[in-house]
Design a protein around this motif. Sequence first.
Motif, PDB file in Angstrom:
ATOM      1  N   GLU A 309      44.118  48.375  31.603  1.00 43.01           N
ATOM      2  CA  GLU A 309      44.902  47.016  31.670  1.00 43.01           C
ATOM      3  C   GLU A 309      45.323  46.654  33.098  1.00 43.01           C
ATOM      4  N   LEU A 310      45.196  45.521  33.661  1.00 39.46           N
ATOM      5  CA  LEU A 310      45.594  45.079  34.951  1.00 39.46           C
ATOM      6  C   LEU A 310      45.884  43.881  35.104  1.00 39.46           C
ATOM      7  N   ALA A 311      47.312  43.804  35.758  1.00 39.43           N
ATOM      8  CA  ALA A 311      47.609  42.404  36.189  1.00 39.43           C
ATOM      9  C   ALA A 311      47.244  41.892  37.569  1.00 39.43           C
ATOM     10  N   VAL A 312      46.360  40.753  37.700  1.00 42.58           N
ATOM     11  CA  VAL A 312      45.726  40.387  38.599  1.00 42.58           C
ATOM     12  C   VAL A 312      46.467  39.231  39.259  1.00 42.58           C
ATOM     13  N   ARG A 313      46.409  38.961  40.730  1.00 42.62           N
ATOM     14  CA  ARG A 313      46.976  37.966  41.293  1.00 42.62           C
ATOM     15  C   ARG A 313      45.759  37.317  42.189  1.00 42.62           C
ATOM     16  N   LEU A 314      45.807  36.185  42.261  1.00 40.38           N
ATOM     17  CA  LEU A 314      44.576  35.245  42.878  1.00 40.38           C
ATOM     18  C   LEU A 314      44.145  35.924  44.138  1.00 40.38           C
ATOM     19  N   GLU A 315      45.142  36.444  45.174  1.00 39.79           N
ATOM     20  CA  GLU A 315      44.861  36.958  46.334  1.00 39.79           C
ATOM     21  C   GLU A 315      44.285  38.306  46.461  1.00 39.79           C
ATOM     22  N   GLN A 316      44.468  38.913  45.139  1.00 40.66           N
ATOM     23  CA  GLN A 316      43.768  40.237  45.177  1.00 40.66           C
ATOM     24  C   GLN A 316      42.488  40.336  44.213  1.00 40.66           C
ATOM     25  N   ALA A 317      42.134  39.166  43.833  1.00 39.72           N
ATOM     26  CA  ALA A 317      40.979  39.224  42.855  1.00 39.72           C
ATOM     27  C   ALA A 317      39.620  39.764  43.538  1.00 39.72           C
ATOM     28  N   THR A 318      39.483  39.411  44.927  1.00 43.76           N
ATOM     29  CA  THR A 318      37.965  39.793  45.495  1.00 43.76           C
ATOM     30  C   THR A 318      38.429  41.351  45.698  1.00 43.76           C
ATOM     31  N   THR A 319      39.426  41.603  46.159  1.00 42.28           N
ATOM     32  CA  THR A 319      39.594  43.023  46.789  1.00 42.28           C
ATOM     33  C   THR A 319      39.582  43.923  45.398  1.00 42.28           C
ATOM     34  N   LEU A 320      40.091  43.583  44.354  1.00 44.94           N
ATOM     35  CA  LEU A 320      39.797  44.448  42.953  1.00 44.94           C
ATOM     36  C   LEU A 320      38.403  44.478  42.584  1.00 44.94           C
ATOM     37  N   HIS A 321      37.834  43.360  42.670  1.00 44.93           N
ATOM     38  CA  HIS A 321      36.406  43.089  42.113  1.00 44.93           C
ATOM     39  C   HIS A 321      35.571  44.077  43.077  1.00 44.93           C
ATOM     40  N   LEU A 322      35.896  43.902  44.517  1.00 43.02           N
ATOM     41  CA  LEU A 322      35.034  44.596  45.428  1.00 43.02           C
ATOM     42  C   LEU A 322      35.252  46.474  44.945  1.00 43.02           C
ATOM     43  N   LEU A 323      36.508  46.652  44.776  1.00 43.53           N
ATOM     44  CA  LEU A 323      36.538  48.052  44.241  1.00 43.53           C
ATOM     45  C   LEU A 323      35.793  48.506  42.985  1.00 43.53           C
ATOM     46  N   ALA A 324      35.921  47.765  41.982  1.00 43.03           N
ATOM     47  CA  ALA A 324      35.328  47.644  40.896  1.00 43.03           C
ATOM     48  C   ALA A 324      33.683  47.789  40.937  1.00 43.03           C
ATOM     49  N   THR A 325      33.292  47.008  41.829  1.00 49.59           N
ATOM     50  CA  THR A 325      31.783  47.025  42.169  1.00 49.59           C
ATOM     51  C   THR A 325      31.387  48.359  42.799  1.00 49.59           C
ATOM     52  N   LYS A 326      32.420  48.704  43.913  1.00 52.18           N
ATOM     53  CA  LYS A 326      31.970  49.975  44.658  1.00 52.18           C
ATOM     54  C   LYS A 326      31.952  50.990  43.684  1.00 52.18           C
ATOM     55  N   TYR A 327      32.798  51.265  42.791  1.00 56.12           N
ATOM     56  CA  TYR A 327      32.848  52.525  41.895  1.00 56.12           C
ATOM     57  C   TYR A 327      32.075  52.216  40.672  1.00 56.12           C
ATOM     58  N   ASN A 328      31.616  51.240  40.449  1.00 58.04           N
ATOM     59  CA  ASN A 328      30.760  50.803  39.423  1.00 58.04           C
ATOM     60  C   ASN A 328      31.747  51.062  37.919  1.00 58.04           C
ATOM     61  N   VAL A 329      32.613  50.350  38.113  1.00 61.89           N
ATOM     62  CA  VAL A 329      33.396  50.122  36.703  1.00 61.89           C
ATOM     63  C   VAL A 329      33.049  48.805  36.237  1.00 61.89           C
ATOM     64  N   SER A 330      32.251  48.684  35.190  1.00 63.67           N
ATOM     65  CA  SER A 330      31.485  47.402  34.979  1.00 63.67           C
ATOM     66  C   SER A 330      32.412  46.532  34.080  1.00 63.67           C
ATOM     67  N   MET A 331      33.284  47.283  33.455  1.00 64.67           N
ATOM     68  CA  MET A 331      33.886  46.169  32.283  1.00 64.67           C
ATOM     69  C   MET A 331      34.915  45.798  33.186  1.00 64.67           C
ATOM     70  N   LEU A 332      35.622  46.259  34.120  1.00 64.46           N
ATOM     71  CA  LEU A 332      36.657  45.732  35.077  1.00 64.46           C
ATOM     72  C   LEU A 332      35.828  44.660  35.964  1.00 64.46           C
ATOM     73  N   ARG A 333      34.796  44.791  36.531  1.00 70.28           N
ATOM     74  CA  ARG A 333      34.199  43.905  37.171  1.00 70.28           C
ATOM     75  C   ARG A 333      33.885  42.654  36.444  1.00 70.28           C
ATOM     76  N   GLN A 334      33.315  42.869  35.260  1.00 70.32           N
ATOM     77  CA  GLN A 334      33.010  41.512  34.117  1.00 70.32           C
ATOM     78  C   GLN A 334      34.200  40.871  34.135  1.00 70.32           C
ATOM     79  N   GLY A 335      35.388  41.287  33.757  1.00 71.80           N
ATOM     80  CA  GLY A 335      36.679  40.736  33.405  1.00 71.80           C
ATOM     81  C   GLY A 335      37.286  40.149  34.767  1.00 71.80           C
ATOM     82  N   LEU A 336      37.037  40.896  35.892  1.00 66.90           N
ATOM     83  CA  LEU A 336      37.614  39.838  37.137  1.00 66.90           C
ATOM     84  C   LEU A 336      36.624  38.866  37.476  1.00 66.90           C
TER      85      LEU A 336
END
Length: 661
Positions: A309-336
Motif C-alpha cells: 500500500e502506498l499513499a501518493v502525492r502528485l509531486e512525488q509520483a515521478t520519483t516513486l515511479h523512478l524507484l519502482a523502475t530502477k528496482y523493477n517493482v512492476s506492480m508498483l510501476r503499473q499502479g503509479l
Amino acid sequence: MSRSMGFHQNGGQSCARGSHCPKCSCLLTTPNHHTAPSVQSIHTLHTHHKHTHAHTHTSGASEDFSEVEREEEEVEEEEDEDEEEESVQAHCRVGKRQQKGGKRREEKRREEKRREEKRREEMFEVSGQRFWGQVYLVVLWGSACVGQRSSGEVVSAGEGLLDFVTGGNSGGGDGDGGTFTINHSMGLVSRLAALLEQGNNSDVTLRLETVGTDEVRVIRAHSLVLALQSNIFEELLRNRTTSSTSTSTSTTTTTTTATISSSSSSSSSSPTSSPTSTRGRGSETLVIRESAESVAAFDKFIRYLYSGELAVRLEQATTLHLLATKYNVSMLRQGLSQFMSENLASEAPSSRAVRWYEYAVQSGDEALRDSCLRYLTWNLTSALRSRDWPEVSAPLLLTLLQRSDLVLHGELELFEAVEAWLERQDPDGLTAENALRSIRYAMMAPRELFRLQRESGVLQRYAESVRDLLFMSYQFHSASPLQLAKFFDVNCSLFAPRNYLGSAWGVPWVIGSPARDDRSVSFQTQLGPSGHDAGKRVTWNALFSPRWLPLSLRPPFSEQGAMQPPPRPEAGRPRVIVTPATSSADMAGVSFQKTLLVVARLQGGMAVRHVYNFHQSTEESGDFLAGVDLQRRNSDYLPNGSLHLHIIIKPLYQSLIATKN
C-alpha cells in the motif's frame, strides 16, 4: 372361521405353524411367521383361544340350553372371530409397510454416508487447506481476522483467539453450517508493517546516502521481503561478496530520470551500479546512494514492499515511479502509471502532461507515454497555452504536428504556438523546416496567410522552405478543388482538416438530464474549407438517444405475427446520429466525416475524454459511452448533471486527398 385363524378344534390338533397353547396344545399363529409376535397380538390370540377352549370343554354340561341360545352364542362367536381375523390382517399389513420403510431408510442412510465420504476424499485431494466435516478447528492470529460464511454471515476473532467454527458441507443438509472463507490478509499486512517499523529479526541494513551531501539514513529490513518483491534486491543480496556502488549521477529530477532510463530498458536489469555490500554482526549492509528526491521517498518505497500500500502525492509520483523502475517493482510501476494517467488534468494540466510525457519516454513506460500523448492530442489548446509549452522537446512537437486528430480551435493557433517554440528553442534548420512544413496552411483563410507573410519573423526567415506550400494554399482558395486536382500534384495532408473547434466546423452540445429522453439539435457548417465553398452552408440534424436498441437486441416477431416481450430499458445504450437536412449538387465530390468529442471531468479540471469518428452514427464505433451510467448524477461524465458533447463536421475533398501510388 377357526381355520382362517390358523388352528383347528378337532382334538386340539394343529394345522399351521406358530406357538402352541399351553392348555390344549393348539397352535397359535402370528401375522408374520418370520418375526416374533407382539405382546398385543399374543394377548388377543390367547383371549380368543381361551374363550373357544372353554366353550368346547363345557359344551357337554350345557345340554339343557335351548337351541335358540346356542344359535345366538354361535353367531356371537362368529362375529368375534371375524373381528379378530380383521385385526390380525390389519396388523400384518402395518408390519409389512414398516418393514419396507425401514429398509428404504437404511439404504438412504448408507447412500448419504457413501456420498459424504466421497466428497471428503475429493476435498482432501484438491487442497490440504480446506476441510469438510462437522467441526473445524481454526486458529485466528490476526488483530482483526475475519471469516465469512457462504450465506453472508461474518464471524471474527480478536487478537490471538482460538476459535472453533462448526458447519457442514456447502450443499446444505440437516445442519445449518456452511463453507467459510477466512481472510487473514489485513492482519498479515499489519504485522508485516510492524515488523518493518520495529526492525525485529532484520538481517539486512539499508544505508541511504544522499548524493552531494553528508546526509545518511538507515533502514533495517529483511532480505526475504526485499528479494520477494524486487529481483534487483534479490541479485544484490545473492552476490554478497560483490562490492560496488549504486550512484545517481546528479541531484536533479531530469538527469536522474535520464540515468535510470538506461538501466530500465530491460525488466531484469539492475541499477546503474550495485550498492556496496558489507557484512556486519549477523546482518548485511547495503550502501545505496540516491538523489535527495529519491532518498526523501525511499521510506514510502520500502513500506510498499512490506504492505503493498502506498499513499501518493502528485509531486512525488515521478520519483516513486523512478524507484519502482530502477528496482523493477512492476506492480508498483503499473499502479503509479495509472495514477499519473488519471491525473493529467489540473489547474495547469498540460504542463504536467508535457513533463510526464518526457519522463515516460526516458523511463521506457509505454503505457504512460501513450496516455500522455493521447491527452495532449485531444486537449492541445490547453497545452499550447501552458507555460511549459516552449520547453517541449523537438520529437514531441514533430509527433503532434503529424497527427490529424489534434483538437484545437484552428490551424492559426497551432502556427502561433510553433512560432513561439522556434523563437525560444532556436533549433537547427532541419528541425525548424520540418516543423513549419507540418502546418496545414490550406486550412487558414487567405487573409490570415497574407498577414503571416507580412508580420511573422519566423515565416520570413524560412520563407523558401514553405514557399511551395503557401503558393498551393492560395490556389486552393481561389479555384474549385476539382479544377485544382486536374493541373497540380497536390499534397494530400495539406488539405485534410484536423478537429477544429471553430463555429464553422461544428457546435458544442450540452444535454441536461441525458438519461430522461431523446434530444435533438440543428446546426450549420461550411460546405468546405476552400475559398470556393466557404460561403456555402450545410444544415445538419443531430439526435441523441439514451436507450437505443440495436437490431441484435430488438425482440423478434413470432410466426403468428405477435411481437415478443420488449427488453428492459437498461438493455439499450446511448447513440448519436448526425444526418444532413439539405442536399445540393455542390456536395458532389465532398465526403463528410463526423467527429464527436465527449468532455468529462478529470482530477482537477475538464478535458476531452473520448473522441468518436463515424460517417452517420456512433453505432459504427461500437463503444460509444460504454460503461457510462447516465443516471448517476455525480458521474465524471455529468458535470452539473449534464452531458457535454461537441460535434465536428470535417469535409474531405476526395480528389485532393487520394493516396498517390
